[in-house]
Design a protein around this motif. Sequence first.
Motif, PDB file in Angstrom:
ATOM      1  N   SER A 175      56.781 -46.915  32.433  1.00  0.00           N
ATOM      2  CA  SER A 175      57.905 -46.503  31.590  1.00  0.00           C
ATOM      3  C   SER A 175      57.764 -47.138  30.210  1.00  0.00           C
ATOM      4  CB  SER A 175      59.243 -46.912  32.236  1.00  0.00           C
ATOM      5  OG  SER A 175      59.281 -48.300  32.478  1.00  0.00           O
ATOM      6  N   PRO A 176      58.242 -46.459  29.180  1.00  0.00           N
ATOM      7  CA  PRO A 176      58.058 -46.963  27.818  1.00  0.00           C
ATOM      8  C   PRO A 176      58.798 -48.278  27.592  1.00  0.00           C
ATOM      9  CG  PRO A 176      59.586 -45.110  27.851  1.00  0.00           C
ATOM     10  CD  PRO A 176      58.987 -45.191  29.222  1.00  0.00           C
ATOM     11  N   PRO A 177      58.221 -49.204  26.858  1.00  0.00           N
ATOM     12  CA  PRO A 177      58.824 -50.524  26.652  1.00  0.00           C
ATOM     13  C   PRO A 177      59.937 -50.516  25.618  1.00  0.00           C
ATOM     14  CG  PRO A 177      56.765 -50.399  25.481  1.00  0.00           C
ATOM     15  CD  PRO A 177      56.913 -49.088  26.209  1.00  0.00           C
ATOM     16  N   GLU A 178      60.969 -49.743  25.875  1.00  0.00           N
ATOM     17  CA  GLU A 178      62.069 -49.650  24.912  1.00  0.00           C
ATOM     18  C   GLU A 178      62.945 -50.897  24.938  1.00  0.00           C
ATOM     19  OE1 GLU A 178      64.205 -46.032  25.411  1.00  0.00           O
ATOM     20  OE2 GLU A 178      62.393 -44.806  25.519  1.00  0.00           O
ATOM     21  N   SER A 179      63.090 -51.508  26.103  1.00  0.00           N
ATOM     22  CA  SER A 179      63.818 -52.767  26.188  1.00  0.00           C
ATOM     23  C   SER A 179      62.822 -53.908  25.996  1.00  0.00           C
ATOM     24  CB  SER A 179      64.499 -52.920  27.557  1.00  0.00           C
ATOM     25  OG  SER A 179      64.933 -54.257  27.735  1.00  0.00           O
ATOM     26  N   PRO A 180      63.100 -54.841  25.098  1.00  0.00           N
ATOM     27  CA  PRO A 180      62.130 -55.919  24.836  1.00  0.00           C
ATOM     28  C   PRO A 180      61.931 -56.837  26.028  1.00  0.00           C
ATOM     29  CG  PRO A 180      64.202 -56.360  23.708  1.00  0.00           C
ATOM     30  CD  PRO A 180      64.289 -54.959  24.246  1.00  0.00           C
ATOM     31  N   TYR A 181      62.852 -56.782  26.996  1.00  0.00           N
ATOM     32  CA  TYR A 181      62.756 -57.701  28.118  1.00  0.00           C
ATOM     33  C   TYR A 181      62.618 -56.983  29.463  1.00  0.00           C
ATOM     34  CZ  TYR A 181      64.239 -61.128  24.662  1.00  0.00           C
ATOM     35  OH  TYR A 181      64.307 -61.924  23.552  1.00  0.00           O
ATOM     36  N   GLY A 182      62.294 -55.730  29.418  1.00  0.00           N
ATOM     37  CA  GLY A 182      62.203 -54.963  30.654  1.00  0.00           C
ATOM     38  C   GLY A 182      61.205 -55.512  31.651  1.00  0.00           C
ATOM     39  N   ARG A 183      60.103 -56.088  31.166  1.00  0.00           N
ATOM     40  CA  ARG A 183      59.087 -56.630  32.056  1.00  0.00           C
ATOM     41  C   ARG A 183      59.308 -58.096  32.377  1.00  0.00           C
ATOM     42  NH1 ARG A 183      56.839 -54.357  35.693  1.00  0.00           N
ATOM     43  NH2 ARG A 183      55.232 -55.962  35.756  1.00  0.00           N
ATOM     44  N   GLU A 184      60.323 -58.709  31.785  1.00  0.00           N
ATOM     45  CA  GLU A 184      60.575 -60.121  32.033  1.00  0.00           C
ATOM     46  C   GLU A 184      60.986 -60.353  33.491  1.00  0.00           C
ATOM     47  OE1 GLU A 184      60.432 -63.052  30.740  1.00  0.00           O
ATOM     48  OE2 GLU A 184      59.785 -62.603  28.688  1.00  0.00           O
ATOM     49  N   PHE A 185      60.337 -61.310  34.129  1.00  0.00           N
ATOM     50  CA  PHE A 185      60.658 -61.634  35.516  1.00  0.00           C
ATOM     51  C   PHE A 185      62.137 -61.963  35.682  1.00  0.00           C
ATOM     52  CE2 PHE A 185      61.475 -65.037  38.579  1.00  0.00           C
ATOM     53  CZ  PHE A 185      61.071 -64.433  39.758  1.00  0.00           C
ATOM     54  N   PHE A 186      62.683 -62.771  34.795  1.00  0.00           N
ATOM     55  CA  PHE A 186      64.056 -63.230  34.965  1.00  0.00           C
ATOM     56  C   PHE A 186      65.079 -62.114  34.771  1.00  0.00           C
ATOM     57  CE2 PHE A 186      61.985 -67.353  34.181  1.00  0.00           C
ATOM     58  CZ  PHE A 186      62.437 -68.029  35.314  1.00  0.00           C
ATOM     59  N   VAL A 187      64.703 -61.058  34.077  1.00  0.00           N
ATOM     60  CA  VAL A 187      65.571 -59.889  33.975  1.00  0.00           C
ATOM     61  C   VAL A 187      65.436 -59.018  35.216  1.00  0.00           C
ATOM     62  CG1 VAL A 187      65.879 -57.698  32.742  1.00  0.00           C
ATOM     63  CG2 VAL A 187      65.746 -59.835  31.462  1.00  0.00           C
ATOM     64  N   ARG A 188      64.200 -58.746  35.634  1.00  0.00           N
ATOM     65  CA  ARG A 188      63.989 -57.916  36.824  1.00  0.00           C
ATOM     66  C   ARG A 188      64.585 -58.568  38.069  1.00  0.00           C
ATOM     67  NH1 ARG A 188      58.588 -57.505  38.025  1.00  0.00           N
ATOM     68  NH2 ARG A 188      57.986 -59.150  36.574  1.00  0.00           N
ATOM     69  N   LYS A 189      64.429 -59.881  38.168  1.00  0.00           N
ATOM     70  CA  LYS A 189      65.002 -60.609  39.302  1.00  0.00           C
ATOM     71  C   LYS A 189      66.527 -60.572  39.258  1.00  0.00           C
ATOM     72  CE  LYS A 189      64.243 -63.542  42.829  1.00  0.00           C
ATOM     73  NZ  LYS A 189      63.403 -63.241  44.017  1.00  0.00           N
ATOM     74  N   ALA A 190      67.084 -60.702  38.064  1.00  0.00           N
ATOM     75  CA  ALA A 190      68.541 -60.667  37.908  1.00  0.00           C
ATOM     76  C   ALA A 190      69.103 -59.322  38.345  1.00  0.00           C
ATOM     77  CB  ALA A 190      68.916 -60.943  36.449  1.00  0.00           C
ATOM     78  N   ILE A 191      68.436 -58.236  37.978  1.00  0.00           N
ATOM     79  CA  ILE A 191      68.887 -56.906  38.387  1.00  0.00           C
ATOM     80  C   ILE A 191      68.898 -56.793  39.901  1.00  0.00           C
ATOM     81  CG2 ILE A 191      68.247 -54.450  38.387  1.00  0.00           C
ATOM     82  CD1 ILE A 191      67.198 -54.899  35.499  1.00  0.00           C
ATOM     83  N   GLY A 192      67.828 -57.244  40.527  1.00  0.00           N
ATOM     84  CA  GLY A 192      67.767 -57.196  41.987  1.00  0.00           C
ATOM     85  C   GLY A 192      68.834 -58.047  42.641  1.00  0.00           C
ATOM     86  N   TRP A 193      69.076 -59.229  42.099  1.00  0.00           N
ATOM     87  CA  TRP A 193      70.084 -60.139  42.652  1.00  0.00           C
ATOM     88  C   TRP A 193      71.479 -59.526  42.544  1.00  0.00           C
ATOM     89  CZ3 TRP A 193      71.544 -65.433  39.993  1.00  0.00           C
ATOM     90  CH2 TRP A 193      72.499 -66.090  40.771  1.00  0.00           C
ATOM     91  N   ALA A 194      71.799 -58.987  41.384  1.00  0.00           N
ATOM     92  CA  ALA A 194      73.128 -58.399  41.191  1.00  0.00           C
ATOM     93  C   ALA A 194      73.360 -57.229  42.151  1.00  0.00           C
ATOM     94  CB  ALA A 194      73.288 -57.942  39.744  1.00  0.00           C
ATOM     95  N   LEU A 195      72.353 -56.390  42.317  1.00  0.00           N
ATOM     96  CA  LEU A 195      72.492 -55.241  43.224  1.00  0.00           C
ATOM     97  C   LEU A 195      72.516 -55.690  44.683  1.00  0.00           C
ATOM     98  CD1 LEU A 195      70.120 -52.702  41.446  1.00  0.00           C
ATOM     99  CD2 LEU A 195      72.628 -52.610  41.550  1.00  0.00           C
TER     100      LEU A 195
END
Length: 244
Positions: free
Chosen positions: A190-210
Motif C-alpha cells: 500500500s502507498p506510504p501516505e501515512s508517515p508512520y504506517g510501517r512503524e511497529f509501535f503504530v501497527r502494534k497499537a492498532i492491533g492492541w486497540a482492536l
Amino acid sequence: MPHAIRPDELVAMVRDQIAAAADPEKAPAMQAYMKSTMPYRGVTSQPLTRLCREVYADWVLPDEESWREAVLALWDDAEFREERYAATTLAGHRLYREHRQPCTMGLWRHLVVTGAWWDHVDDVATHRVRELLERFPDTVTPTLRDWAVDDDLWLRRTAIICQVGLRERIDRELLTHAIDANLDGSTRTSPPESPYGREFFVRKAIGWALRDYFRTDPDWVRAFVTEREGRLSGLSRREALKHA
C-alpha cells in the motif's frame, strides 16, 4: 492526616526515597530491558508503587499550580527513570483529580512527546488521557483526532490506544478515525501516505486497540478487519483477531 508540602520539598523527598530503595545490581538489567538512555536506580515496580503511595498520601500539594510544578520537576529534571514513573503516579493521584481538566491535555502531550517510549506513553494514554476523554468527551475528542494525524509518532499511538479498557463506552468513530489515519503504508503493497504506517509501535497499537474491543463487540472488529483487507498490516490483523 496528610501534611501540606511545597513542590520542591515533595520532589526532593521522592528522589531521596527512590535513592534509598535503590538496588544497583538490578539497575543495568532494567535499563537494558527498556532500551533506556536514562539510567535506572534499580527500584522495581512494587516497591516504587508502595513508596509513591506512602509519600503522596502523607504529603499533599496545596493547589493545581503546585501539583503541576511537582509533576514537571520530577519529569523534566529526572536523572533516573524511576523519577519519571513517580511523576506519572503523582499526575494521576486521586487527590488531584479536580486539577485534571481538559487543559491538562497540554501536560499529557508534553509527557507523551518527551517520554517517547512505550512504557511512559502507554501509561499516560490508557490512564491519564483516557480519564479526560471519559469525563470531557466533547472537549477532548477533537484534540485526539488531531493527535491521530500529528507529526509525532507517540501522539499517534496515544490516539489509537487511549480507549483501551473502555469496552462498551468506547467512541467507535474516534477509534476508526485514529486507525484509518495510520493505515496507509502499513503494508508493503500500500502507498506510504501515512508517515508512520510501517512503524511497529503504530501497527502494534492498532492491533492492541482492536483486540481489546474484540472482547466487547467481536462482530464489529471482524467486520472492521475485513473491510480493511489489504490495508491492515499482518501484525495488526493477528493482534486484532488473537482471541477470535
